[in-house]
Design an enzyme around this catalytic site. Structure first.
Site, PDB file in Angstrom:
ATOM      1  CE  LYS A  73     -56.683 -75.155  64.733  1.00  0.00           C
ATOM      2  NZ  LYS A  73     -56.926 -75.285  66.191  1.00  0.00           N
ATOM      3  CB  THR A  75     -49.589 -69.040  67.945  1.00  0.00           C
ATOM      4  OG1 THR A  75     -49.090 -70.003  68.880  1.00  0.00           O
ATOM      5  CG2 THR A  75     -48.620 -67.877  67.844  1.00  0.00           C
ATOM      6  NE  ARG A  96     -60.422 -76.097  71.149  1.00  0.00           N
ATOM      7  CZ  ARG A  96     -59.805 -77.104  70.545  1.00  0.00           C
ATOM      8  NH1 ARG A  96     -60.254 -78.336  70.684  1.00  0.00           N
ATOM      9  NH2 ARG A  96     -58.743 -76.901  69.793  1.00  0.00           N
ATOM     10  CE  LYS A 107     -52.415 -79.695  68.534  1.00  0.00           C
ATOM     11  NZ  LYS A 107     -52.576 -78.359  69.098  1.00  0.00           N
ATOM     12  CB  ALA A 275     -61.358 -80.691  67.201  1.00  0.00           C
ATOM     13  CG  PHE A 303     -57.341 -81.449  65.446  1.00  0.00           C
ATOM     14  CD1 PHE A 303     -56.011 -81.392  65.831  1.00  0.00           C
ATOM     15  CD2 PHE A 303     -58.202 -82.198  66.218  1.00  0.00           C
ATOM     16  CE1 PHE A 303     -55.552 -82.068  66.943  1.00  0.00           C
ATOM     17  CE2 PHE A 303     -57.749 -82.886  67.341  1.00  0.00           C
ATOM     18  CZ  PHE A 303     -56.434 -82.817  67.700  1.00  0.00           C
ATOM     19  CG  PHE A 384     -42.401 -72.374  61.671  1.00  0.00           C
ATOM     20  CD1 PHE A 384     -42.136 -72.967  62.894  1.00  0.00           C
ATOM     21  CD2 PHE A 384     -43.709 -72.367  61.204  1.00  0.00           C
ATOM     22  CE1 PHE A 384     -43.154 -73.557  63.635  1.00  0.00           C
ATOM     23  CE2 PHE A 384     -44.727 -72.946  61.937  1.00  0.00           C
ATOM     24  CZ  PHE A 384     -44.446 -73.546  63.158  1.00  0.00           C
ATOM     25  CD1 TRP A 412     -44.497 -68.775  68.565  1.00  0.00           C
ATOM     26  CD2 TRP A 412     -42.563 -67.958  67.795  1.00  0.00           C
ATOM     27  NE1 TRP A 412     -43.481 -69.388  69.266  1.00  0.00           N
ATOM     28  CE2 TRP A 412     -42.285 -68.896  68.817  1.00  0.00           C
ATOM     29  CE3 TRP A 412     -41.494 -67.313  67.168  1.00  0.00           C
ATOM     30  CZ2 TRP A 412     -40.984 -69.216  69.211  1.00  0.00           C
ATOM     31  CZ3 TRP A 412     -40.194 -67.623  67.559  1.00  0.00           C
ATOM     32  CH2 TRP A 412     -39.953 -68.560  68.563  1.00  0.00           C
TER      33      TRP A 412
END
Length: 558
Positions: A73, A75, A96, A107, A275, A303, A384, A412
């Site tokens: 998210k 990215t 953030r 993570k 979150a 999230f 991906f 990405w």
């Protein structure tokens, strides 16, 4: 075939511009810039007061219910801002700050990834400008003043068994969830059961992120409830005369941090409430500053949309008057297959049947944004390398049936070039009129507001309140807190309060075990499931793979 570089290798290999040039590009006058080295700075709030330009468009980036690794998210948020600039638009990204808990846990960091990152990546992911240190210090000063007040005679008649305020540290450390302190004899304090929260779960973090200026900050700090007297009356930071010193510690932290993306898009990275515990959005001052300085501000909420977007829209927008122009919902084929029952380590294999089972999770989030909040949205499929064409086509077709366009996001791998189609769709959506509304009205009873979130946003059939929660609701009503918005503390992995129930289930009941007031932040926190305010490290934490060489170059961050 060339070796794929890690996020940190890409970040370290990309030249940055001096932060003064980024500030000039954003339209920030030099007199408002407070540099922290060459590549990061704080922006004095006088800049926001003196800007009289109209607000630009506000774009919220949210996501489906993720896998434990996250779905890109941040990215996508960074890449979208870069892509908007590539289209010739004046754009700023507002994010953030990362917490050290996820950085060293499972993570990883929160600076984006690949060729869509904010930099300097290592500094942003570690100590940055010291904001989290200031927040932790203010939190712990209040805790120290509270315990000292009791030790020095307890003039406020505070019941040590009813203290709700915890100390905090910015680290995943399950050992600190429950502690007994004040031991060792009378001169060492009053013995009591205590505990720690992670800093991003501290109400001080939420207060800082929702404050409009220093005066508002002090007022909010003074309202923080730290416990109750023997007569069941709330005790606040103002009662302890702590708000002034706390605000002094937070004076610099309140100023937004300015950095840049790999493609030199100006980026505000400021504040970091969790979150699934707090409201999960960057600071209000950073968002408002970005809106004044740009035509398009791209921001994110943590999230899935059931947590971050719901709180962004029902709490942050409601309390500040912000109005989004468009919403981006980030989805991945792997997370949809995960929601369809595929184990996380097998989501790289083609499985159209599992994808079909998991797609309702995405469709529920689309429905919420379009039908509950009445906002236009686009689905960004974060691609991906292992994704199969049939899978991507199926996702697009299902979104089209819901009246939402789905586009591939390849930021990405390709930076701004990989997000041009997404940026074009966002620009189109921003020109559409919308009838933005909330999921519930503030004047409804506490139970009804929680019921609305569970039924309208999660898709459940109702709420079960524990005996403790029912008692807390009665007390909150008596104390005049019933008109505050609700901040649900819930697992991020499911629309339910059970992380193992994936997809888009129906007819479930969410159990609210406790409700506490965050009077300074201005919301009520409803705790569900096994959600904890102090996470623990996994069996193999990311910290095991982070290192620094003799030249000071850090490796292993992601």
């Amino acid at each position: 075939m060339s070796e794929i570089k890690s996020d940190i290798e890409i970040a370290q290999g990309t030249p940055m511009l001096p932060i003064s040039e980024i500030a000039a590009m954003a339209g920030i006058q030099e007199k408002y810039l407070e540099q922290y080295g060459k590549y990061k700075a704080k922006v004095d709030q006088g800049a926001l007061r003196d800007l009289d330009s109209p607000d630009g468009k506000l774009i919220l980036v949210t996501a489906i219910n993720p896998t434990p690794a996250g779905e890109g998210k941040t990215t996508t948020t960074v890449g979208l801002a870069d892509s908007l600039r590539a289209l010739g638009k004046k754009a700023i990204v507002a994010l953030r700050e990362p917490s050290l808990g996820p950085v060293f846990g499972i993570k990883g960091g929160a600076a984006g990834g690949g060729f869509a990152q904010v930099v300097p990546m290592e500094e942003i992911n570690l100590h940055f400008t010291g904001d989290f240190h200031a927040i932790g210090s203010a939190n712990n000063l209040l805790a120290a003043m509270l315990d000292n007040h009791i030790y020095q005679g307890n003039a406020l008649n505070i019941d040590p068994r009813r203290i709700t305020w915890k100390r905090c540290i910015d680290m995943n450390d399950r050992q600190l969830r429950f502690v007994t302190d004040g031991l060792g004899g009378r001169v060492n304090g009053v013995p009591r059961e205590d505990g720690f929260d992670i800093t991003v779960a501290s109400e001080v973090m939420a207060v800082l992120c929702l404050s409009s200026d220093i005066d508002d900050l002090k007022e909010r700090l003074s309202r923080i409830v730290v416990g109750y007297t023997y007569d069941e009356a709330p005790v606040t930071a103002g009662d302890l005369k702590a708000e002034g010193a706390m605000a002094a510690l937070l004076k610099e932290a309140l100023k937004p941090n300015l950095v840049q993306t790999l493609e030199h898009t100006p980026a505000f990275v400021h504040g970091g409430p969790f979150a699934n515990i707090a409201h999960g959005c960057n600071s209000l001052v950073a968002t408002k500053c970005a809106l004044k300085l740009s035509d398009y501000t791209v921001t994110e909420a943590g999230f899935g949309a059931d947590l971050g977007a719901e709180k962004f829209l029902d709490i942050k927008c409601r309390l500040s008057g912000l109005r989004p122009s468009a919403v981006v919902i980030v989805a991945t084929a792997r997370a949809l297959k995960y929601n369809g029952g595929v184990p996380r380590n097998e989501t790289g294999k083609e499985d159209l049947e599992a994808l079909e089972r998991g797609i309702p999770n995405l469709l529920k989030h689309i429905s919420n944004i379009k039908e509950v909040y009445k906002l236009p949205c686009v689905v960004a499929i974060n691609r991906f390398p292992q994704d199969k064409e049939k899978e991507l086509a199926l996702i697009k077709d299902k979104c089209q049936e819901m009246g939402a366009k789905a586009v591939l996001s390849e930021v990405w791998a390709n930076g701004s070039k990989g997000g041009l189609e997404l940026a074009e769709e966002v620009v189109r959506l921003c020109e559409m009129k919308n009838d933005f509304t909330y999921a519930y009205e503030l004047d409804k009873p506490i139970e009804d507001k929680i019921q609305a979130i569970v039924t309208r946003i999660y898709g459940g059939k109702g709420v079960s309140f524990s005996k403790a929660a029912e008692k807390e609701i009665r007390q909150l009503n008596d104390l005049g807190f019933s008109g505050l918005p609700i901040c649900m503390a819930k697992t991020q992995y499911s629309l339910t309060d059970n992380p193992n129930i994936l997809g888009a289930p129906r007819d479930f009941v969410v159990t609210v075990r406790n409700i506490k007031v965050a009077a300074g932040a201005g919301f009520l926190i409803a705790l569900t499931g096994d959600i904890m305010t102090m996470p623990g490290l996994p069996k193999s934490p990311a910290a095991e793979r982070i290192d620094v060489d003799s030249n000071g170059v850090i490796s292993g961050l992601f």
